[in-house]
Scaffold this active site. Sequence first.
Site, short mmCIF file in Angstrom:
data_model
loop_
_atom_site.label_atom_id
_atom_site.label_comp_id
_atom_site.label_asym_id
_atom_site.label_seq_id
_atom_site.Cartn_x
_atom_site.Cartn_y
_atom_site.Cartn_z
N HIS A 289 -39.24 64.50 -60.38
CA HIS A 289 -38.45 63.29 -60.63
C HIS A 289 -39.04 62.09 -59.89
O HIS A 289 -39.67 62.25 -58.84
CB HIS A 289 -37.00 63.51 -60.17
CG HIS A 289 -36.32 64.65 -60.88
ND1 HIS A 289 -36.53 65.97 -60.54
CD2 HIS A 289 -35.45 64.66 -61.92
CE1 HIS A 289 -35.82 66.75 -61.34
NE2 HIS A 289 -35.15 65.98 -62.18
N ASP B 169 -38.91 62.78 -64.34
CA ASP B 169 -37.65 62.50 -65.02
C ASP B 169 -36.80 61.49 -64.25
O ASP B 169 -36.96 61.29 -63.05
CB ASP B 169 -36.83 63.79 -65.14
CG ASP B 169 -37.41 64.78 -66.12
OD1 ASP B 169 -38.59 64.65 -66.48
OD2 ASP B 169 -36.67 65.71 -66.53
#
Length: 467
Positions: free
Chosen positions: A364, A203
């Site tokens: 992430h 992400d």
Amino acid sequence: MQLQAFVALLSLLGAANANPERHARLAKRQNAGAVVTVGTSSASSTSLSSGAPTTSFTSSTASVLGSPVPTTPVGTTIPPLVNITSGMATPSTVPLSATYSAGATPLISGAPVLPTPFVFQAADWPTQDQIAPTDSDEVSEWMEELNGFNIPDITPTVDGTCVNDPAAAAEAASRGWWTCGGYTRVTDITACPNKLTWGVSFDDGPGFYSMELLDYLASKNMTSTFFVIGSRIVERPQVLVEEYMSGHEIAVHTWSHRPLTMLTTAQVVAELGWARKAIKDVIGVTPTLMRPPYGDIDDRVRAISLAMGMVPVIWTSTGTGATFDTNDWKVPGGVVTGPQSFATFEAILTNATTLNTGFVVLEHDLYAQTVDLAIGYTLPAAMNFTPTLTLDSIGHCNGIPSTNLYRESNQNTSFPYPNSTSGDTSVPSGSGGKGSTSATSGTLSNAIMPISMVVASLLAAGGSLLM
């Protein structure tokens, strides 16, 4: 079972051609994009029932449950785990490994060629990292996509947290609020259906260090799903191009990364719409998957997302309330250390072995610390794990044909839903929801009609596939 049945229905229309398409993509991709099954067996390539090749790797350092945490990955520039902290030295960035020209053909069958290289003009976009305004012509057009859908009249939360909105938290079950209680609906993708399959995703990019991650994934013949932020896309459009053209799945993660339940309906539309537009302007396609920042979603936000043609994807939670969040995002801020984040990931792998399905993990690619943790520790740990894990992108592990991950190439007229009135001539328009639905506490009432349309049309069009 609800998730497996829902995803199976979504993928029926593309199932007949999924295997040839997958093999063609693999042949074109060369080193990027295979499903990767990793364990202690010798290197081999076999064919699964889905037709996707599986690559196995041999490791002399295979870890087992309760194995010690590694300290330094051998033969890499990744720092020792103990040194991955908020104050670590900033590493050098990795340049783009390929340059794609306008007109280049993507790996997705039926997708348009790459558009003219994106040039950011600030006047054409909302202020970066600020909640997107709602007074633009674009947002007015996107609001029309909600026509025909029953958007639940749920009051926005104070700030997307439970502690600061006890009244909303008390109604979490009826709201379907994931943040407070982990409530999900049948329309959410929260796992891979097959046991011991990890739906890999990252992400908040494209980031400065995303290319290092992409190079690593390519070296391991692995694909991921990237949930990208509009404000980052306009900064690093060529990284998004590289992700997409390498065969990774691209999905929406809003414009400014705000908790969506705290926003008005128009603001939610603006956040999703501007991120979607940034993706379309850069790579020429419109994703059909999205992930709410912080996992913050309720029935109102679900309804908006589904009406705009995007299926929500959240990371896995167990029945005991444990979520598959590595907390890697807390390392850059100094809230946790690299060893603590990795210990959380090891606990996730332990919990994954108890599930009857696969799983999705939150990681992430925005920061150096999170990328170092991924390529130096979490991904290698998963590849050396016992029992053997299969690492795959989220759409593919759920049996969704790659064509259906983007509106422009979508061959399934009922996925996500036939409701596009944005004025984009490249996307077939639909009439939106028809028929009446009643608002029912605790149910995603607006989704009842579209889901029934999906089921009915798929059964009619693909009934023979069920025999």
